[in-house]
Motif scaffolding. Structure first.
Motif, mmCIF file in Angstrom:
data_model
loop_
_atom_site.group_PDB
_atom_site.id
_atom_site.type_symbol
_atom_site.label_atom_id
_atom_site.label_comp_id
_atom_site.label_asym_id
_atom_site.label_seq_id
_atom_site.Cartn_x
_atom_site.Cartn_y
_atom_site.Cartn_z
ATOM 1 N N ARG A 196 46.818 34.717 48.956
ATOM 2 C CA ARG A 196 46.001 33.525 48.728
ATOM 3 C C ARG A 196 45.370 33.571 47.345
ATOM 4 O O ARG A 196 44.928 34.628 46.889
ATOM 5 C CB ARG A 196 44.902 33.437 49.786
ATOM 6 C CG ARG A 196 45.434 33.095 51.153
ATOM 7 C CD ARG A 196 44.401 33.175 52.229
ATOM 8 N NE ARG A 196 43.087 32.705 51.811
ATOM 9 C CZ ARG A 196 42.197 32.158 52.622
ATOM 10 N NH1 ARG A 196 42.480 32.017 53.894
ATOM 11 N NH2 ARG A 196 41.030 31.781 52.185
ATOM 12 N N ILE A 197 45.323 32.406 46.697
ATOM 13 C CA ILE A 197 44.757 32.332 45.355
ATOM 14 C C ILE A 197 43.329 32.864 45.336
ATOM 15 O O ILE A 197 42.966 33.647 44.454
ATOM 16 C CB ILE A 197 44.799 30.881 44.815
ATOM 17 C CG1 ILE A 197 46.256 30.444 44.598
ATOM 18 C CG2 ILE A 197 43.994 30.749 43.533
ATOM 19 C CD1 ILE A 197 46.414 28.967 44.263
ATOM 20 N N ASP A 198 42.499 32.461 46.316
ATOM 21 C CA ASP A 198 41.098 32.900 46.303
ATOM 22 C C ASP A 198 40.974 34.417 46.425
ATOM 23 O O ASP A 198 40.140 35.034 45.766
ATOM 24 C CB ASP A 198 40.265 32.183 47.376
ATOM 25 C CG ASP A 198 40.783 32.370 48.800
ATOM 26 O OD1 ASP A 198 41.913 32.887 48.990
ATOM 27 O OD2 ASP A 198 40.064 31.971 49.731
ATOM 28 N N ASP A 216 42.177 26.507 47.008
ATOM 29 C CA ASP A 216 42.151 27.934 46.670
ATOM 30 C C ASP A 216 42.701 28.829 47.775
ATOM 31 O O ASP A 216 42.939 30.007 47.553
ATOM 32 C CB ASP A 216 40.760 28.383 46.243
ATOM 33 C CG ASP A 216 39.716 28.291 47.340
ATOM 34 O OD1 ASP A 216 40.053 27.872 48.470
ATOM 35 O OD2 ASP A 216 38.563 28.642 47.076
ATOM 36 N N ASP A 217 42.970 28.287 48.963
ATOM 37 C CA ASP A 217 43.571 29.106 50.021
ATOM 38 C C ASP A 217 45.099 28.984 50.052
ATOM 39 O O ASP A 217 45.741 29.441 50.990
ATOM 40 C CB ASP A 217 42.959 28.785 51.380
ATOM 41 C CG ASP A 217 43.218 27.359 51.849
ATOM 42 O OD1 ASP A 217 43.751 26.541 51.056
ATOM 43 O OD2 ASP A 217 42.893 27.057 53.003
ATOM 44 N N TYR A 264 36.541 27.528 39.791
ATOM 45 C CA TYR A 264 37.798 27.097 39.180
ATOM 46 C C TYR A 264 38.481 25.994 39.992
ATOM 47 O O TYR A 264 38.340 25.918 41.210
ATOM 48 C CB TYR A 264 38.775 28.276 39.071
ATOM 49 C CG TYR A 264 38.297 29.340 38.126
ATOM 50 C CD1 TYR A 264 38.629 29.307 36.774
ATOM 51 C CD2 TYR A 264 37.495 30.386 38.577
ATOM 52 C CE1 TYR A 264 38.176 30.280 35.899
ATOM 53 C CE2 TYR A 264 37.041 31.365 37.709
ATOM 54 C CZ TYR A 264 37.390 31.306 36.376
ATOM 55 O OH TYR A 264 36.932 32.261 35.516
ATOM 56 N N LEU A 265 39.246 25.191 39.279
ATOM 57 C CA LEU A 265 40.160 24.226 39.865
ATOM 58 C C LEU A 265 41.546 24.812 39.639
ATOM 59 O O LEU A 265 41.857 25.255 38.526
ATOM 60 C CB LEU A 265 40.023 22.877 39.158
ATOM 61 C CG LEU A 265 41.004 21.785 39.542
ATOM 62 C CD1 LEU A 265 40.772 21.367 40.989
ATOM 63 C CD2 LEU A 265 40.847 20.589 38.619
ATOM 64 N N PHE A 266 42.401 24.811 40.661
ATOM 65 C CA PHE A 266 43.713 25.437 40.561
ATOM 66 C C PHE A 266 44.804 24.375 40.519
ATOM 67 O O PHE A 266 44.817 23.457 41.342
ATOM 68 C CB PHE A 266 43.928 26.403 41.734
ATOM 69 C CG PHE A 266 42.889 27.479 41.760
ATOM 70 C CD1 PHE A 266 42.948 28.533 40.876
ATOM 71 C CD2 PHE A 266 41.811 27.406 42.628
ATOM 72 C CE1 PHE A 266 41.968 29.521 40.869
ATOM 73 C CE2 PHE A 266 40.830 28.380 42.634
ATOM 74 C CZ PHE A 266 40.910 29.438 41.750
#
Length: 61
Positions: A16-18, A42-43, A31-33
């Motif tokens: 997961r990004i987060d 973010d998940d 942050y904005l992804f």
């Protein structure tokens, strides 16, 4: 491993990004992804050769 560009540096990892951001000392809430020009939560799970741009957001008045 997926790559996340954070400013002038990159963070790599799968998952997961987060979680990737937290493990590298970054607060994912700041942050904005973006993946392929589209905002993602973010998940979002990333892996392989995927690329994510992390754009720092600010708020205040």
């Amino acid at each position: 491993m997926a790559r996340i560009r954070v400013g002038d540096s990159e963070v790599t990892g799968d998952g997961r990004i987060d979680e990737i951001m937290k493990s590298s000392g970054h607060n994912p809430d700041a942050y904005l992804f973006i993946m392929e020009g589209v905002p993602v939560p973010d998940d979002t799970e990333v892996s392989g050769d995927e690329f994510v741009d992390a754009i720092r957001v600010a708020s205040g008045g």
